[in-house]
Design a protein around this motif. Structure first.
Motif, PDB file in Angstrom:
ATOM      1  N   LEU A   1     -20.056 -11.956  11.750  1.00 51.58           N
ATOM      2  CA  LEU A   1     -20.375 -12.290  13.146  1.00 51.58           C
ATOM      3  C   LEU A   1     -20.251 -13.785  13.401  1.00 51.58           C
TER       4      LEU A   1
ATOM      5  N   CYS B   1     -16.603 -14.497  13.834  1.00 50.63           N
ATOM      6  CA  CYS B   1     -16.140 -14.104  15.168  1.00 50.63           C
ATOM      7  C   CYS B   1     -16.615 -15.104  16.231  1.00 50.63           C
TER       8      CYS B   1
ATOM      9  N   VAL C   1     -14.085 -12.098  20.260  1.00 47.99           N
ATOM     10  CA  VAL C   1     -15.063 -11.228  20.925  1.00 47.99           C
ATOM     11  C   VAL C   1     -14.828  -9.758  20.592  1.00 47.99           C
ATOM     12  N   VAL C   2     -13.576  -9.333  20.689  1.00 49.87           N
ATOM     13  CA  VAL C   2     -13.256  -7.923  20.430  1.00 49.87           C
ATOM     14  C   VAL C   2     -13.616  -7.552  18.996  1.00 49.87           C
ATOM     15  N   GLU C   3     -13.222  -8.411  18.057  1.00 51.01           N
ATOM     16  CA  GLU C   3     -13.516  -8.134  16.639  1.00 51.01           C
ATOM     17  C   GLU C   3     -15.021  -8.122  16.391  1.00 51.01           C
ATOM     18  N   GLY C   4     -15.732  -9.028  17.054  1.00 50.32           N
ATOM     19  CA  GLY C   4     -17.185  -9.072  16.913  1.00 50.32           C
ATOM     20  C   GLY C   4     -17.841  -7.778  17.373  1.00 50.32           C
ATOM     21  N   ARG C   5     -17.353  -7.271  18.494  1.00 50.95           N
ATOM     22  CA  ARG C   5     -17.889  -5.984  19.012  1.00 50.95           C
ATOM     23  C   ARG C   5     -17.539  -4.850  18.077  1.00 50.95           C
TER      24      ARG C   5
END
Length: 255
Positions: free
Chosen positions: A242, A245, A251-255
């Motif tokens: 996290l 990211c 952002v997308v990868e974090g989600r």
């Protein structure tokens, strides 16, 4: 003889030709498979032995637990444990060390440590089983502490002890040091050269990449960790991911 001389195919041929097998026959073939790393065959032959109406003795149980350790087969390991308790089998140091190895390999470190702590006299095999169990599960500090305790108890470490404790030392120190100093390429080189990696190694490398803005590489390394399948990510792994990211706006990868 054939088993000890690594001629397992010939040994099995002789075994299969015996019309009236006794306990000695089974106890010659099962350990042969276990010692040579053919754990699946050892467990299968143990099942065949039980179906043939033979009760395992101490020698059989040590060999089967060794195979369960290699396979990380906790279910069979617990069955052997249940059998020993139900039949009043005396747990000598070999059996206890084998139990420690099975449970530690499968991540049940609390049980393994209870068996270890309950041993009146611990030999090098028991210490090694517990040290390697901690090291393989990423509990490096405990592995190192137990190594020191082993020396204080007057036991001389052997090469198997070193196989367990050196990766624990490396995972705690080398990768983390180079990563924190910004020498990520050197940290990656050490990481790639390690023969096997526990969760501490993966976490140190992922967090190091994250801290220096190499978020995509941190995520790629996490993917490799999952695909490797030898260790499970923990909370520290996800904190590092996290952070990776967040640091570079993924952002997308974090989600």
């Amino acid at each position: 003889m054939y088993s000890r001389c690594v001629e397992l195919v010939i040994a099995r041929k002789v075994f299969d030709e015996i019309n009236d097998r006794g306990q000695v026959s089974w106890n010659s073939m099962i350990p042969g498979y276990t010692k040579m790393g053919f754990a699946q065959q050892a467990v299968k032959l143990f099942r065949d032995m039980r179906e043939a109406g033979f009760e395992p003795d101490e020698m059989t149980l040590v060999s089967v637990l060794g195979a369960c350790n290699d396979l990380a087969d906790l279910e069979m390991g617990r069955w052997v444990e249940w059998f020993m308790e139900g039949n009043g089998v005396w747990l000598n140091s070999f059996l206890k060390s084998s139990l420690i190895g099975v449970h530690a390999k499968c991540g049940d470190l609390d049980f393994a440590r209870r068996v270890f702590d309950g041993m009146a006299k611990r030999d090098v095999v028991a210490w090694n089983a517990m040290i390697i169990g901690y090291s393989q599960n990423g509990v490096s500090d405990e592995a190192i502490a137990l190594f020191h305790a082993m020396k204080e108890a007057g036991l001389e470490p052997d090469k198997i002890t070193m196989v367990g404790v050196l990766p624990a030392c490396a995972s705690v120190g080398l990768i983390d040091m180079y990563a924190k100093c910004g020498s990520l390429d050197r940290a990656l080189q050490i990481f790639e050269e390690m023969p096997w990696k526990n969760v501490v190694c993966w976490n140190a490398m992922i967090s190091g990449l994250a801290a220096y803005g190499r978020g995509q590489e941190a995520i790629l390394l996490f993917t490799q960790m999952v695909e490797d399948g030898t260790v499970c990510p923990n909370d520290i792994t996800f904190v590092g991911l996290l952070y990776a990211c967040m640091h570079v706006g993924l952002v997308v990868e974090g989600r």
